[in-house]
Each structure stands twice: as C-alpha cells, then as structure tokens.
Design a protein around this motif. Structure first.
Motif, PDB file in Angstrom:
ATOM      1  N   LEU A  55      55.909  27.793  48.327  1.00 54.00           N
ATOM      2  CA  LEU A  55      54.535  27.627  47.855  1.00 54.00           C
ATOM      3  C   LEU A  55      53.867  28.996  47.715  1.00 54.00           C
ATOM      4  O   LEU A  55      53.183  29.265  46.719  1.00 54.00           O
ATOM      5  N   ILE A  56      54.072  29.855  48.683  1.00 54.81           N
ATOM      6  CA  ILE A  56      53.452  31.183  48.607  1.00 54.81           C
ATOM      7  C   ILE A  56      53.971  31.952  47.398  1.00 54.81           C
ATOM      8  O   ILE A  56      53.209  32.617  46.700  1.00 54.81           O
ATOM      9  N   VAL A  57      55.253  31.802  47.130  1.00 55.26           N
ATOM     10  CA  VAL A  57      55.801  32.487  45.954  1.00 55.26           C
ATOM     11  C   VAL A  57      55.120  31.965  44.694  1.00 55.26           C
ATOM     12  O   VAL A  57      54.726  32.746  43.810  1.00 55.26           O
ATOM     13  N   VAL A  58      54.953  30.655  44.612  1.00 52.95           N
ATOM     14  CA  VAL A  58      54.318  30.088  43.419  1.00 52.95           C
ATOM     15  C   VAL A  58      52.866  30.554  43.311  1.00 52.95           C
ATOM     16  O   VAL A  58      52.408  30.953  42.238  1.00 52.95           O
ATOM     17  N   ILE A  59      52.163  30.526  44.432  1.00 51.52           N
ATOM     18  CA  ILE A  59      50.764  30.980  44.393  1.00 51.52           C
ATOM     19  C   ILE A  59      50.707  32.423  43.919  1.00 51.52           C
ATOM     20  O   ILE A  59      49.915  32.787  43.048  1.00 51.52           O
ATOM     21  N   SER A  60      51.587  33.230  44.463  1.00 51.01           N
ATOM     22  CA  SER A  60      51.593  34.647  44.106  1.00 51.01           C
ATOM     23  C   SER A  60      51.791  34.832  42.606  1.00 51.01           C
ATOM     24  O   SER A  60      51.226  35.745  42.002  1.00 51.01           O
ATOM     25  N   ASN A  61      52.582  33.967  42.017  1.00 50.53           N
ATOM     26  CA  ASN A  61      52.873  34.094  40.590  1.00 50.53           C
ATOM     27  C   ASN A  61      51.788  33.496  39.696  1.00 50.53           C
ATOM     28  O   ASN A  61      51.787  33.738  38.496  1.00 50.53           O
ATOM     29  N   ALA A  62      50.933  32.668  40.277  1.00 51.35           N
ATOM     30  CA  ALA A  62      49.896  32.038  39.451  1.00 51.35           C
ATOM     31  C   ALA A  62      48.615  32.844  39.563  1.00 51.35           C
ATOM     32  O   ALA A  62      47.679  32.451  40.244  1.00 51.35           O
ATOM     33  N   SER A  63      48.577  33.965  38.876  1.00 53.43           N
ATOM     34  CA  SER A  63      47.470  34.883  39.114  1.00 53.43           C
ATOM     35  C   SER A  63      46.128  34.276  38.711  1.00 53.43           C
ATOM     36  O   SER A  63      45.104  34.577  39.317  1.00 53.43           O
TER      37      SER A  63
ATOM     38  N   HIS B  14      44.649  32.219  41.737  1.00 54.53           N
ATOM     39  CA  HIS B  14      44.490  32.795  43.078  1.00 54.53           C
ATOM     40  C   HIS B  14      43.158  32.391  43.700  1.00 54.53           C
ATOM     41  O   HIS B  14      43.098  31.942  44.833  1.00 54.53           O
ATOM     42  N   GLY B  15      42.102  32.549  42.942  1.00 55.11           N
ATOM     43  CA  GLY B  15      40.787  32.231  43.470  1.00 55.11           C
ATOM     44  C   GLY B  15      40.679  30.752  43.803  1.00 55.11           C
ATOM     45  O   GLY B  15      40.242  30.361  44.889  1.00 55.11           O
ATOM     46  N   TYR B  16      41.119  29.944  42.859  1.00 51.17           N
ATOM     47  CA  TYR B  16      41.069  28.496  43.057  1.00 51.17           C
ATOM     48  C   TYR B  16      41.824  28.103  44.326  1.00 51.17           C
ATOM     49  O   TYR B  16      41.352  27.329  45.156  1.00 51.17           O
ATOM     50  N   THR B  17      43.024  28.656  44.477  1.00 54.42           N
ATOM     51  CA  THR B  17      43.876  28.281  45.597  1.00 54.42           C
ATOM     52  C   THR B  17      43.267  28.709  46.933  1.00 54.42           C
ATOM     53  O   THR B  17      43.235  27.936  47.885  1.00 54.42           O
TER      54      THR B  17
ATOM     55  N   ASN C 269      33.787  36.055  46.474  1.00 52.27           N
ATOM     56  CA  ASN C 269      33.034  36.272  45.237  1.00 52.27           C
ATOM     57  C   ASN C 269      33.174  35.137  44.236  1.00 52.27           C
ATOM     58  O   ASN C 269      32.720  35.255  43.108  1.00 52.27           O
ATOM     59  N   SER C 270      33.850  34.063  44.627  1.00 49.50           N
ATOM     60  CA  SER C 270      34.065  32.929  43.722  1.00 49.50           C
ATOM     61  C   SER C 270      34.607  33.384  42.372  1.00 49.50           C
ATOM     62  O   SER C 270      34.130  32.997  41.324  1.00 49.50           O
ATOM     63  N   VAL C 271      35.627  34.211  42.430  1.00 45.17           N
ATOM     64  CA  VAL C 271      36.226  34.713  41.193  1.00 45.17           C
ATOM     65  C   VAL C 271      37.141  33.643  40.611  1.00 45.17           C
ATOM     66  O   VAL C 271      37.804  32.915  41.338  1.00 45.17           O
ATOM     67  N   GLY C 272      37.169  33.569  39.307  1.00 45.18           N
ATOM     68  CA  GLY C 272      38.091  32.671  38.617  1.00 45.18           C
ATOM     69  C   GLY C 272      37.795  31.216  38.881  1.00 45.18           C
ATOM     70  O   GLY C 272      38.682  30.382  39.039  1.00 45.18           O
TER      71      GLY C 272
ATOM     72  N   MET D 285      49.699  42.221  47.797  1.00 44.40           N
ATOM     73  CA  MET D 285      51.150  42.160  47.590  1.00 44.40           C
ATOM     74  C   MET D 285      51.465  42.150  46.112  1.00 44.40           C
ATOM     75  O   MET D 285      50.739  41.539  45.324  1.00 44.40           O
ATOM     76  N   PRO D 286      52.561  42.779  45.728  1.00 44.75           N
ATOM     77  CA  PRO D 286      52.998  42.612  44.336  1.00 44.75           C
ATOM     78  C   PRO D 286      53.404  41.157  44.117  1.00 44.75           C
ATOM     79  O   PRO D 286      53.699  40.441  45.074  1.00 44.75           O
ATOM     80  N   VAL D 287      53.421  40.755  42.878  1.00 49.21           N
ATOM     81  CA  VAL D 287      53.824  39.381  42.575  1.00 49.21           C
ATOM     82  C   VAL D 287      55.248  39.165  43.060  1.00 49.21           C
ATOM     83  O   VAL D 287      56.135  39.977  42.813  1.00 49.21           O
ATOM     84  N   LEU D 288      55.416  38.080  43.793  1.00 48.75           N
ATOM     85  CA  LEU D 288      56.738  37.820  44.360  1.00 48.75           C
ATOM     86  C   LEU D 288      57.637  37.242  43.282  1.00 48.75           C
ATOM     87  O   LEU D 288      57.204  36.457  42.448  1.00 48.75           O
TER      88      LEU D 288
END
Lengths: 143, 881
Positions: free
Chosen positions: B450-458, B461-464, B498-501, B595-598
């Motif tokens: 899940l963390i890998v997927v979150i990391s890739n869904a730029s 990120h804010g939503y998650t 900051n409620s980004v995205g 972190m860089p995108v996993l």
C-alpha cells in the motif's frame, strides 16, 4: 486414502478410543486430539458436522455423551463418512446393546476388533453388520 | 507355557481395576500418578518375563497409550504374543502391534517373519489377523518381502480373506508402486465378484492401481468400465437387501466407491465417459435426496459428472443438484455444495456465478466451516466486472464478523483488491477501510505494498494523508493503520496541513501543524502498539520537525523523553534524532526530505525474491552486542540517511533494500541483497560504518559514500577524523561504547565534513580494454548527490615501442545511458608507456540500480603513419554504477 484417524471422545474431551491410520508421534497426537476436540466440542447442533483443521477434514457426530470424530483427507466424501459413523455406532449397538462410553472403555479391545473389521489402512472393508460382527461372535462363543 | 486358553472376554476384566482407578481421577496429576504406578508394575512384569500376565499387561498398555502416555517398553511384548501359538494371544498381540508400533520402528523388522508364517497359517482367522496388521503397518521392505503371499491370498477361498488381502494390496502398491503390475489381473477378477466386501475393497484397490500406474489405468478403462457400469446398475436397481440397506438404498458405500472409480476411468477419456453417461444420469435423477445416504451418493455422482469428459446434459443436471444443495436448510448439505462448487468453477464458471448471491450469504453464516468454504469460493468468483460490489459486501461484513474469522477475511479482501483493483484511488480507499476495520490482521507485505502504491500516486498524496488522518481518529488501535498513517503524515505532513490537492469528493478538514504532531505522539505513547510502529512514528516526528519548524521544539521534547527508554531501539533513535534536531540543523532538512517515489517493479520483484533469500541467510540477521541484547541487522542511522532527497546517494534509489530504507526499521531478520550497501551482510553494526569513515579512503567500506554524500553542502576538504575514531580493526570495542561515539561522530560530521572526492575509492578501477598495443584503464567516481551519474577517467597507455599520433577515442552506449566525452589530454601517445593520455567521460544511467553500464569503444591512431583501429566492448564495469 480416505480415513486418517478415528477418535471417540466423551463430552469432557477425554479420548476413549483412538485409531490412527498414519504415523504421528505421541506428542503430535496429543496436540492434534486436543485441538480437534476443542474445536468440535465448541460447535452447536445447527452447525455442520465438518471442521477443517490443519490438512484434515474432521467429520464428527455426537451420540449422547460420546463424540465420534473421523479425520479424512480432502478427497473423501464427507456425507459418506457421516453415514459410516452411523454404521459404526449401529454395529456397536448391535453388539453391546445401546453402546455407551463405559462399554467402549471397559471393552476397548472389542471396539478395536470391530473397527478392524470395518476399516483397514484407512479404507472401508465391510459394510454388513453381521459380517463385521461374525468373527467377534465366534470368539465369544469359543470362550 | 500358559497355553491354556486365554479368554479374551475376561482379558479386559483384569484391566478394569486400572480403568476404574483412572476414571476416578479428578485431576490430570492424579491420572499421571495412577499411570506411573501401573507402568512401573508392567515394566517389572516384563523384566520377569511373566507369560501369564503378558496379554493382560498389553491390554493395559493399549489403554495407557490411548491416554497419550509413552508405552514403547511394551513393544517387544507384542512380538512375543504374536509369536505364540494360540489365537487369543495372537489376537491381542496384533492389536498391540497396530496400536503401539508404527512402520518406523525397527521392531517391525522382527515381525516380518511371524507375519509370513501367519499369512500361510492353516487357520483362516489367523491369516485374517496377519493381513489386517500388514495392511495397517506395512513398510516398503515388508511390502517387497510379503507381496507374493498377499497376491496369493487375493484368490483365497473365503471372501473375508480376499477383501482383506485387497486392502493389504493397496498398502503394498502405495509403498512400492513397482509391484502394481502384479496386482492388475487379480484385481480384475475381484471386480466381477458379488460379495459386497470383496467388491468394495476390489474397487478401492482398482482405484489405487489406476493412480499409481498408467498401464493399469489403460487396462481397466478398456476391460472393466462396462462391467463396473453394469455392477453399479445392478446395485442401483437391486431389490431390498436388509443387510446392506441404509434408508432404502442398498449399500451406499459401494455406490460411492464405484462412482469414484468411474470418475478415475472417465477422466480424460471420451469413450469411457460415454459408456457411463446413462447410469450417471439414472443415479442423478433417481436417487432419493431426503436422507443423508442419498445425498452422499448424489454428491459423489456430481463429482464424477464434473470430472469426466463433457456431456452438456449431465452437467446441467449436476449443477442443478448443487443448486438444490445450496438452498438446502441442512448445513451439512450446504457445506458439500460449496465444496463441490469450488471444483465446478473450473468446468462451468458461468453456472457457478449464478449462485453468487447465495454464496455471498454463506460468507456471513454463523458456522465457521461454511464461512470458510464460502469465502474461498467467493475469492474464485471475483473478476473485473464484479470486484467493486463484491469487495463492498465483504468489507461491510468485515465490520461485524467474528474476531477469529477476520484474519482469513482480511487476507482474502486484500488479495482481491490488489489483484483486481481498477484504479488507484479505489485501491487506496478499500485498503484504508480494511486497515480501519481490521488493521491488526493485515499482513506486512500488504501494507508495504500500500505504501508503495501511495508513493506512486503523487496526485493522491494529499487525499490519502487526510483520509488516513481521519481514519486514525477513530481506529487508533489498528496497528497497521497506524503504521501507514504515521508514515504518510511524516512524508506528506505539509499536504495534510495545507489541504493540498483537495479532491471534490473530500470533506474539507482543518488540521493544524500541532494536530499532526499530536496524532503521531499518541501513537508513540500508546502502549498497545508495537515497537515497529513506534519506531516509524519517531521517524515521522523527525520529518515533521523539519516540515513544521514551529513544532520543532515540541518534537524535540517528545523525542528526548525516550533517551532513557529501556527499549534499546527507542533509546537509540531518541538519542540519534535528538542529536540531529539539536546540533545538525544544517543537514536536517536534507536528511528528512520526502522519499523518492518507490519503484513498484522492484517491490514486486523483491517480494517474490524475499522468501528464499531470507531463508538462505538467516544467520546474518542479527548480531549480539556485548550487552547481550540482540541487535537487529536493520541499521537505523544508515536508513535514516538513506531517507534523504530525490537526488540522494545510491542506496535510496537502488531498490535492493528500499523497503528497509522506506520504513527506516526492519526488526525482522531480513537479508540484504544490495551490492551497494553490504554492511548488514557482513553482520556489522551501523556504528562501525559510521566509524569507518575515519579510516583512510583505500580501506573505507563501500557504504561510506552513502553517508558522505549527505554532506554535500560542505565542500571544505578536511582531514578525516583519524584521531577521533578507532580504526575498523577494533570495531567491536567501538560499537560497545554505545551511543557516545555516534554523537561524537556527528559532531565531527557537521563541523569537519570529509571531502566528497574520497568517493572515488568506492569503486575499483578496471582495465577496460587491453590489446597487444594499447591499454585503457577506467577510474570511477560519483558526483555527490547524483547516484545516476558516474565520472570516468580513462587512462591510455601505449604498450608498443612506437609513438602513436592522431589518437582518437570514441565510445557508444545503449539508449538508457547518456554519455558525455571531454576532450582528451593529448592526441599523441608516447611509446612504451612513457606517458599517458587521459580523457574524462560522464555517464548518466537512467536505469540506475537495475542495469549496469555497458559501452562499446573504438580507438583510432596512427602508428608509423599507418591507420590503426581497435574496437571492443566493455562489460566489466563495477555493479551498481
């Protein structure tokens, strides 16, 4: 091979007869019996008569205070095993007359002799009650 | 000899006293005492070789054995009883043999001879005893020795012997499949018998022969299929037979065995399947289904129809029977229906899909056995088109399901969601729901993924992170939810505040910086959460301290409270992080950058490869520190440094152990595959690596650049910290000094950063090209903060005795590399190595960490005014460039 073991257990969970058709060490057997008994005795009347445990399927049936538990592999017909348990009980009934826990405890060898005539190496040998009981009656007569 | 007949009926009356005593026991301890006393008496009797009581003692031992006590000392008594002449002694001896012994016992060797004699005995009951014992305990050696006897007994005059010989044969061919062919002919004649016992055992023997021998299968298919069909038809149509009748059906057991054999014969053979169609149809339509015996037959019949070659009409019949079963009120029938539908799904998935609603109801049944079957079935039924509604149903049920079922259910939902998820946001939503409901049941690899997927869904990120924040408010006791949440808050804390995205579907949420710190602090303080979670929360705090400067002071306070923690891992983190916050402001922001995108592909690859590797190198997992506490091989400080920026040094993007990097903690033993960071492989401690920086570059460990390159801001070259630190020859001592050297090191680190030029030593030089006339060597270095780029200094040496002029070096690389060539230092190369030409190359590897550098080169020069061209390919670049 269908049947892996046959257990008779009272409602306190004490083993009254155990016949294994595959090798388990004493420790493995004790652990297995404990686990199975805990699982099966906790179930109620409405729940089905099958419990999956480790790689066994346990088919069990309760007669008054005595539980009959048969461990089988995945290939076996569960309903047929239920029927087989009933046949076993009827056979014992015919010999002991309404078999109870004490009959099995005090005549353990006879219970085993009957089982020997019904199951060998995990397979069904004979399904006729009179054929099963014939050698035992012969022995009774001789003595 | 006590041959005067032992009365078997009275046998156990001797034991009754013991059994009564055991029954009267109130506690297990009392029972043990009784058994101990009895066993002592039996041993004494055995030692005296008491023959009169031998059988009685054995009977007692059987009872004791059943209760689960060791009875090995009675084994030889069985053999003695078997060897005696009387039937009653033999009877009890053989029973003891089957109960107390097993085929592994060497005692069995001794019994083979007795068995052989008894198999040839004139008394058929004794033959029967021997057959029964052999059938239950026979080993491979015994099978070879006694197979001829058993084969002969298959034709014995009394059917009761034939049936036992048949089952004995099953044991023999299972132990020694080579013997199967000897049994084919005798078995064929057993199948023609009328005696039910012989028939049912013969059918079982035949089924087993077909399993072990292709030859037997072909034989019986051709010769016996029709006969077996006829036998079954006769049985189905047989008049009332009181001895075998069960609920109006004659010998349902024989029915079922015959159906099973037909299944084996029909499978994969259209002709055989064809010849049994009629009788199967008859059984399927005519069998009474109001009693268990009838249902057992129907169940077997359905299984046979599903296994043999296709006949549309029969399959419809079978599926209908299953449908009826499924709606039956008897739970046993529903259970077998679910069981059968699992097998039917490969044959006719469409038909099974029709029952989806009913099956889904079964997942919610109160009976654990039914639920388990139904869940497995639902798992097979899920596909792209129904994944959303089915997952919703399952997750809804997760909320109300029993605790003991949640584990299974969670695993299946996670598997379905990750396998069939149509889009990322849906995947994240579903996983968050599962984590909130059953976060304690989620497996590690699931939340890692899940963390890998979150990391890739730029874009999410804010939503998650906001969704996780909300979930954490209500489900803070769910371990894995907390882990994912603190990780995300650490990484994307700024987006949270900051409620980004913001997506349209979101409810607006106002989170202050202090709120975000609060929620991480709660995770650290909650006693029920485990160490890994707390360690992750620490890292999140460290990251937040940089993201939220206003909270830095507060975070420092929280972190420093754990300086005295009795948990080594927390104490160490506390001290290290405290030091970073207090004394190393200048590097902190670089350390805790996002972190860089996993890389998903690497993660999947790692997951696939993880199992065998971790098994193969378990010993590298941890080392013992002098204080006796096992130190996990995970190396927090290195990880911490790895957590740096996108343009961080090699390890963070190398992929090999990014999970370790990602979490900054890995308390489980895991091996480290990365060639770039071999530190944990060596089993050494992070401290050593930190310390090793003080040694001359030539000796420095390959991991040095990881640390050094974090200090890229500080260009001032200074001498390394020789004076301060111990050389690696005494690493243990240094490590055992505890945290102090770390702090010292960090002090020195900030003030006197070692010069990045030392990096060059990380990769050995290679001879890239060598011919009789020319040698080319490559020296490597990495520019700090850019792991993808490699600087190569090429040095050319003339091996001939002639000067070279018009010297030109050219190189070509594959598409994933970028090459930049600086001009050469000269275009003439003096003879005999009296001077060199150097040329600098810069290679950027876009597949860094996955592919190594390769290069084709061409070197042209003039020797004695003659053009010479040399070409070659360089494949021996160090790994990891």
């Amino acid at each position: 091979m269908g049947i892996r073991f046959i257990l008779m257990v009272n409602k306190q969970g004490q083993t009254r007869l155990a016949q294994y058709y595959e090798y388990l060490t004493l420790e493995e057997r004790r652990a297995l019996e404990g686990e199975i008994v805990r699982k099966c005795l906790a179930r109620n009347e409405q729940q089905c008569s099958f419990v999956e445990h480790r790689n066994y399927k346990i088919v069990y049936r309760r007669y008054a205070s005595l539980f009959f538990l048969v461990g089988v592999d995945n290939e076996e017909n569960e309903l047929a095993i239920l029927e087989f348990i009933h046949l076993l009980v009827e056979t014992m009934d015919r010999h002991f007359g309404n078999v109870c826990e004490l009959d099995i405890m005090f005549h353990l060898e006879k219970a085993h002799f009957m089982l020997e005539e019904m199951v060998m190496n995990g397979c069904v040998v004979e399904t006729s009650k009179s054929n099963i009981l014939a050698p035992i009656q012969l022995m009774d007569k001789a003595s | 000899m006590a041959l005067h007949s032992v009365n078997l009926n009275e046998l156990f009356t001797y034991c009754w006293d013991m059994i009564r005593a055991i029954r009267a026991c109130k506690t297990a301890a009392e029972e043990r005492a009784v058994v101990r006393k009895e066993c002592a008496a039996i041993r004494a009797a055995i030692n005296e070789n008491d023959q009169d009581y031998r059988h009685r003692n054995l009977a007692k031992l059987m009872f004791i054995h059943m209760l689960g006590y060791p009875t090995h000392f009675g084994q030889m008594e069985c053999l003695k009883l078997i060897a005696s002449a009387g039937f009653p002694e033999k009877r009890i001896g053989y029973l003891g043999l089957m109960l107390l012994l097993d085929e592994r016992q060497e005692v069995l060797m001794l019994v083979t001879n007795s068995l052989k004699q008894d198999l040839n005995h004139s008394n058929q009951y004794i033959v029967g005893l021997a057959l029964c014992a052999l059938g239950n305990i026979c080993s491979a050696e015994m099978a070879r020795d006694l197979a001829p006897e058993v084969e002969r007994l298959l034709q014995f005059r009394d059917p009761n012997i034939r049936k036992k010989a048949a089952l004995c044969s099953i044991r023999i061919i299972r132990k020694v499949p080579d013997l199967a062919e000897n049994f084919i002919n005798p078995t064929a004649s057993l199948l023609k018998e009328k005696h039910h016992g012989v028939l049912i055992t013969g059918v079982q023997l035949c089924t087993d022969l077909c399993k072990v021998s292709e030859e037997a299968l072909e034989y019986f298919r051709k010769k016996s299929t029709d006969g077996l069909v006829k036998t079954l038809r006769d049985l189905v149509n047989s008049p009332y037979a009181p001895e075998y009748d069960i609920a109006g059906i004659t010998d349902p057991f024989l029915h079922i065995r015959l159906l099973k054999l037909l299944r084996v014969l029909g499978q994969g053979d259209a002709d055989a399947s064809d010849s049994m169609n009629d009788i199967l149809a008859q059984v399927a339509t005519k069998t009474e289904s109001n009693k268990n015996a009838g249902n057992a037959i129907l169940y077997a019949c359905v299984e046979t129809i599903m296994s043999i070659e296709d006949n549309g009409g029969l399959r419809v019949l079978a599926i209908n029977i299953l449908g009826r079963f499924l709606s039956n009120r008897d739970n046993n029938i529903r259970y077998v229906a679910l069981n059968m539908l699992m097998k039917a799904i490969t044959v006719d998935a469409q038909a099974v899909q029709r029952h989806r609603a009913t099956i889904l109801e079964c997942v919610k049944d109160s009976d654990a056995s039914i639920r388990k079957r139904a869940l497995e079935l639902v798992y097979l039924l899920v596909n792209e088109s129904n994944v959303k509604p089915l997952t919703k149903e399952l997750i809804d049920y997760l909320e109300v399901s029993d605790q003991e079922f949640k584990g299974d259910l969670t695993a299946k939902i996670c598997s379905i969601v990750s396998k069939l998820s149509p889009e990322k946001i849906w995947y994240i939503d579903q996983m968050l729901k599962v984590l909130s409901e059953a976060g304690n049941f989620v497996k590690d690899e699931v939340w890692h993924a899940l963390i890998v997927v979150i990391s890739n869904a730029s874009d999410l990120h804010g939503y998650t992170v906001r969704a996780l924040y909300r979930a954490l408010q209500t489900s803070a006791e769910q371990e894995c939810l907390v882990r994912v949440a603190v990780w995300c808050i650490g990484e994307y804390g700024d987006l949270l505040v900051n409620s980004v995205g913001m997506l349209d579907i979101e409810d607006p949420v106002t989170v202050t910086e202090s709120d975000a710190v609060d929620i991480v602090e709660i995770a650290i303080r909650r006693d029920t959460l485990d160490l890994t979670t707390k360690a992750m929360a620490f890292i999140a705090l460290l990251k937040l301290s940089s993201r939220f400067p206003s909270c830095s002071e507060r975070i420092k306070d929280i972190v420093s409270q754990y300086r005295g923690s009795l948990v080594l891992e927390l104490q160490q983190r506390s001290i290290e992080f405290n030091s970073i916050i207090l004394k190393h402001q200048n590097i902190r922001s670089a350390l805790v950058e996002r972190m860089p995108v996993l890389d998903e592909a690497t993660f999947i690859g790692k997951r696939a490869g993880a199992m065998p590797t971790s098994v193969s190198t378990p010993s590298a997992a941890s080392i013992n520190l002098p204080n006796g506490i096992a130190k996990p091989s995970a190396v927090p400080l290195v990880d911490l440094l790895d957590l740096s920026s996108d343009d961080a040094p090699a390890p963070s993007s190398s992929g090999g152990d990014f999970l370790q990097d990602l979490l900054g903690v890995d308390l489980l033993p895991s091996s480290n595959q990365s060639g770039i960071n071999p530190v944990p492989q060596n089993g050494t401690d992070v401290l050593l690596d930190l310390l090793s920086i003080g040694t001359p570059p030539a000796q420095s460990s390959p991991s040095t650049p990881d640390i050094l390159s974090s200090s890229q801001d500080n260009k001032t070259p200074v001498s390394p910290l020789e004076g301060l630190l111990s050389p690696p020859s005494q690493p243990k001592q240094a490590a055992s000094a505890g945290a102090a050297p770390v702090v010292d090191f960090l002090d020195g680190f900030a003030a006197n950063p070692p010069k990045p030029e030392d990096n060059g030593s990380a990769y050995p030089s290679i001879v890239a090209f060598e011919s009789s006339a020319l040698k080319m060597e490559f020296n490597f270095s990495k520019p700090p903060g850019n792991p993808q780029t490699t600087l190569i200094q090429a040095t050319f040496t003339n091996l001939s005795s002639n000067n070279y002029s018009d010297f030109v070096f050219q190189a070509a690389v594959p598409k994933f590399l970028q090459l930049h060539l600086d001009p050469a230092s000269s275009n003439t190369l003096p003879a005999s190595g009296n001077g060199v030409v150097t040329q600098n190359l810069k290679v950027t590897n876009s597949q860094h960490g996955k592919k190594s550098i390769v290069m084709r080169v061409r070197i042209a020069y003039k020797m004695n005014n003659k053009d010479v061209l040399e070409e070659g390919q360089i494949n021996n670049f160090p790994r990891g460039l």
